[in-house]
Design an enzyme around this catalytic site. Structure first.
Site: not given
Ligand code: GLU
Length: 425
Positions: A69, A114-116, A155
């Site tokens: 995202v 962002a992050k995934g 992460d």
């Protein structure tokens, strides 16, 4: 003390997006922005959901789900970690991506957020399987990532080995090595000196600044740290080195405590040997949830979202909470802590050290030039202290919480960038 209700995985995941949206709405109300601008800031710019087919070591195929995202890129390429955890959902990734936008803006790092993630429990997969998951996931999201587009990092559940596989997969497809596509890489392929401990270093630095603000000296301070992973373990070491007595730590298997303070060296050795803090010699066992309400000056939640909630926040006895994790405090818990005068140093400020040194790593990759560890640590400290000063001065001026001020300053920077660029077409 017993905790009446422990937030379930579902509560946590739904709760993260609620908390992120509540924080934004509050900042937008104070800033007096139009509904259209609020809507721009509340929504992700891009969301990609991918299937990740995995051939297990036994030969059977299992299809996992992955996400990337991109919440915002008004101030620069999107940036944020990759999470491998069984509770990963689209809503959770949306919340984490939004927090990355504010974090980068607050620290004045020229990125959006962002992050995934992949919905997977990495503990149940072999290293070879995790490599295949990482490579296929990277390949699926590769149309939207890149050094100028979106730069993943580690992460929860991922590490420098994961980043090496991501960098290699992207580079093989590109036909040349692209070191700037991810950060948090091993040193041998362009990682930065000082990246590994950078989040913990920043958390500890701001914990000491917050304690100083309420007049507590490190030598007389007691602390509890929830989470003994990439962030929590380093926080324990840094706090102990500063003279703080860390009375308790918890990981996903349980918690241990010692009234006079844990021995960080013995703890690290025990975790290296057994994989958990549980049973560390010279400590007593503690129920994991009891750590959060222990009688200490400083509490550092450094694991996952939603651990401080309506059911336990009133029982927190620490005077200072420093958020090593992203989103550990629900909106209700935040209010309860505020009412009781607990000083909360919010995630987007407290744990920003990781992305700051990620930025340094990306700059070094783009320059093809390595900085010394001293340069990295000095520049990290300068940025953290600068952001701490800005946020605490603003909170004092407005008579509000550090979280409200941090969110407001960050949202304003992003909105200014968006407005300066104008709306296309
Ligand atoms: N996952 C870390 C965070 O939540 C680091 C992100 C990055 O370095 O891009 O801040």
């Amino acid at each position: 003390m017993r905790i009446p209700r422990q937030g379930s995985a579902v509560d946590r995941r739904g709760g993260a997006l609620d908390a992120a949206r509540d924080q934004l709405a509050e900042a937008v109300r104070t800033l007096g922005y139009e509904p259209g601008l609020h809507d721009m800031l509340a929504r992700s710019r891009r969301e990609l959901v991918v299937s990740v087919p995995l051939r297990r070591d036994g030969g059977e195929v299992e299809v996992l789900t992955g996400y990337r995202v991109q919440h915002n890129f008004s101030r620069g390429p999107a940036k944020g970690g990759t999470r491998f955890h069984p509770d990963v959902t689209l809503d959770e990734v949306r919340a984490l991506a939004m927090w990355m936008t504010w974090k980068c803006a607050l620290l004045d790092v020229p990125y959006g957020g962002a992050k995934g993630g992949v919905t997977i429990d990495p503990r149940n997969y072999s290293p070879a399987e995790l490599e295949r998951v990482t490579r296929r996931y990277t390949s699926e999201i590769s149309p939207i990532i890149g050094p100028d587009r979106d730069i993943p990092a580690p992460d929860v559940g991922t590490d420098e080995r994961t980043m090496a596989w991501m960098m290699d997969t992207f580079s093989v497809a590109a036909g040349h090595t692209v070191p700037g596509v991810v950060t948090g890489k091993p040193l041998s392929i362009g990682g930065s000196l000082g990246r590994a401990g950078s989040t913990s270093r920043g958390v500890a630095l701001l914990a000491l600044a917050a304690l100083e603000r309420i007049g507590v000296r490190p030598g007389t301070c007691t602390a509890a740290v929830q989470g003994y992973g990439k962030v929590g373990a380093g926080v324990v070491d840094e706090l102990c080195a500063a003279g703080v007595r860390v009375r308790a730590v918890a990981d996903q298997y349980g918690a241990v405590h010692h009234d006079r303070g844990l021995d960080p060296v013995a703890l690290a050795a025990h975790v290296r040997d057994t994989g958990s803090v549980v049973g560390c010699p010279g400590t007593e066992p503690l129920a994991g949830q009891d750590l959060l309400t222990l009688d200490v000056d400083l509490l550092v939640p450094a694991a996952i979202e939603g651990v401080l909630h309506a059911g336990n926040a009133s029982a927190v006895r620490a005077r200072v909470v420093v958020e090593g994790a992203n989103g550990p405090t629900t909106t209700e818990a935040d209010r309860l802590l505020e009412d009781r005068g607990v000083l909360v140093v919010p995630d987007i400020l407290a744990n920003a050290g990781g992305v700051v040194v990620s930025y340094f790593e990306w700059v070094q990759a783009n320059q093809a030039y390595r900085w010394s560890v001293e340069q990295v640590q000095q520049r990290l400290a300068e940025r953290m202290v600068q952001a701490w000063r800005e946020v605490s001065a603003d909170a004092e001026r407005r008579g509000t919480t550090l979280r409200r001020s941090a969110t407001l300053l960050a949202v304003r920077r992003v909105a200014e960038a968006h407005t300066a660029r104008g709306l296309y077409p």
